[in-house]
Design an enzyme around this catalytic site. Structure first.
Site, short mmCIF file in Angstrom:
data_model
loop_
_atom_site.label_atom_id
_atom_site.label_comp_id
_atom_site.label_asym_id
_atom_site.label_seq_id
_atom_site.Cartn_x
_atom_site.Cartn_y
_atom_site.Cartn_z
N GLU A 171 0.81 -1.22 0.00
CA GLU A 171 0.00 0.00 0.00
C GLU A 171 0.85 1.27 0.00
OE1 GLU A 171 -2.78 -0.22 3.23
OE2 GLU A 171 -3.76 -1.97 2.39
N LYS A 289 -15.78 -2.49 2.91
CA LYS A 289 -15.07 -2.74 1.66
C LYS A 289 -16.08 -3.27 0.65
CE LYS A 289 -10.60 -4.00 3.74
NZ LYS A 289 -9.85 -5.13 4.35
C1 2PG Z 1 -6.98 -4.20 5.48
C2 2PG Z 1 -6.80 -4.13 4.00
C3 2PG Z 1 -6.55 -2.77 3.44
P1 2PG Z 1 -6.34 -6.16 2.44
O1 2PG Z 1 -6.65 -5.21 6.12
O2 2PG Z 1 -7.54 -3.28 6.08
O3 2PG Z 1 -5.63 -2.01 4.13
O4 2PG Z 1 -5.88 -5.08 3.54
O5 2PG Z 1 -6.87 -5.42 1.28
O6 2PG Z 1 -5.08 -6.93 2.13
O7 2PG Z 1 -7.38 -7.02 3.08
MG MG Z 2 -7.74 -4.43 7.98
#
Ligand code: 2PG
Ligand code: MG
Length: 368
Positions: A171, A289
């Protein structure tokens, strides 16, 4: 409408959809919750073919209101979360982005400055993300301060990690070979100096082996982990702590005190899991998300339930990102108070720059 393959920031293949001239594309996570909606139910190529076969039916749908996305859900019910989200992002864009959703408040950026865990291949911290949450007035000032602190962190990191080669996580956060508390020491100094709140995404699931939390320098039982996290909250005045325990420990989350406890892998943007967390008082904040929920209607249901129960929402990018800026529009359109979208890198900047533009359009309205 047509769908095709592109590469995300981790160089993995993902789906991009063009709907009547507007593009939408799907991100992908690495520290995934077990209960997330699947990105694809078949292979990516098969899903792209299936979606392209629906072209005529999709274009014929009369999508006027946000609630009309139910028709998209019905038509694509056999497809994966990423396929549907890429299409819905394109539809959102075609319909005017945040303006279609009738909100109008600008979120606060939650910026990942230092990290490791599942987001970095070499030796790094156990905690996944060390987060900056600024208190400036405007989004522009907040995001600029995040960039400035990110840049200035290089010097103290180099002092402690003599072999530091400017390596970064997926990231765009610095990924030094340091332990969690060394990083907390550095970060808390900067936070005090700049009047910024400090946060953590512990992503504890990624170092839970079924019996212990396995750190680079110690092994903790569940009870020890709860005490350890509570001690860190006190010592470093942590404002925000995401996933302090593994993804099934709803009761353990409730034992973390005096901070905003945030559920990501715990909730996976799933209404039933959020209901359970509210009942058990596990969290005060929830990560949203879109591809974890699998559709924008489902995301909105989780958001509405969170609002009703006074749980703070944080809309979030994934570690594998594209240039898509839909989460910026969703944040403003749904009045979501926080957005976690990284600090540097073109995929992260795409979201930040869009919010700066929207903030200008709206005349600098901010959420406290
Ligand atoms: C999280 C995310 C984004 P990932 O754990 O919050 O920062 O990671 O997209 O790998 O699940
Ligand atoms: Mg997370």
């Amino acid at each position: 409408m047509f769908a095709r393959k592109i590469l995300n920031s981790r160089k993995e293949s993902t789906i991009e959809v063009n709907y009547k001239g507007s593009n939408g594309s799907a991100p992908s996570g690495k520290s995934k919750g077990k209960h997330e909606v699947k990105d694809y139910n078949k292979s990516l190529d098969e899903e792209i073919n299936s979606l392209n076969k629906l072209q005529e039916s999709i274009e014929k749908l009369n999508i006027k209101e946000f609630s009309d996305l139910k028709k998209i859900e019905d038509l694509t019910k056999n497809l994966g979360g990423n396929t549907r989200i890429a299409l819905e992002f394109a539809i959102l864009k075609k319909n005017g982005g945040y303006k279609w959703l009738k909100g109008g408040k600008i979120p606060t950026p939650v910026g990942n400055a230092i990290g490791g865990g599942a987001h970095f291949k070499g030796k790094s911290t156990n905690f996944q993300e060390f987060l900056l949450i600024p208190k400036e007035k405007t989004f522009f000032d907040k995001s600029f301060l995040n960039m400035k602190i990110h840049r200035d962190l290089q010097e103290p990191i180099e002092k402690l990690d003599k072999n530091f080669l400017l390596q970064m996580t997926d990231e765009g956060a610095w990924a030094p070979n340091l332990n969690d508390e060394q990083v907390l020491e550095i970060m808390s100094k900067f936070c005090k100096e700049h009047n910024v709140n400090l946060g953590l995404d512990i992503a504890a699931n990624s170092f839970w082996d079924g019996k212990h939390y396995v750190y680079r320098d110690k092994k903790l039982t569940r009870e020890e982990q709860i005490d350890y996290v509570n001690d860190l909250i006190k010592k470093y005045d942590l404002f925000y702590v995401e996933d302090p325990l593994e993804e099934e420990d709803f009761e353990g989350f409730a034992k973390i005190k005096n901070t905003m406890v945030v559920g990501d892998d715990l909730i996976v943007t799933n209404l039933e899991r959020l209901k359970k967390a509210v009942k058990l008082k596990s969290i005060q904040g929830v990560i949203l998300k879109p591809n974890q929920a699998g559709s924008l209607i489902k995301l909105k249901e989780v958001l509405d339930f969170a609002n009703k129960n006074k749980i703070t929402s944080i809309i979030s990018h994934r570690s594998g990102e594209t240039l898509d800026n839909s989460i910026s529009h969703l944040a403003v359109g749904f009045n979501i108070p926080y957005i976690k979208c990284g600090i540097l890198g073109k995929e992260r900047q795409a979201k930040i720059k869009e919010l700066i533009t929207i903030e200008k359009e709206l005349g600098f309205i901010t959420i406290k």
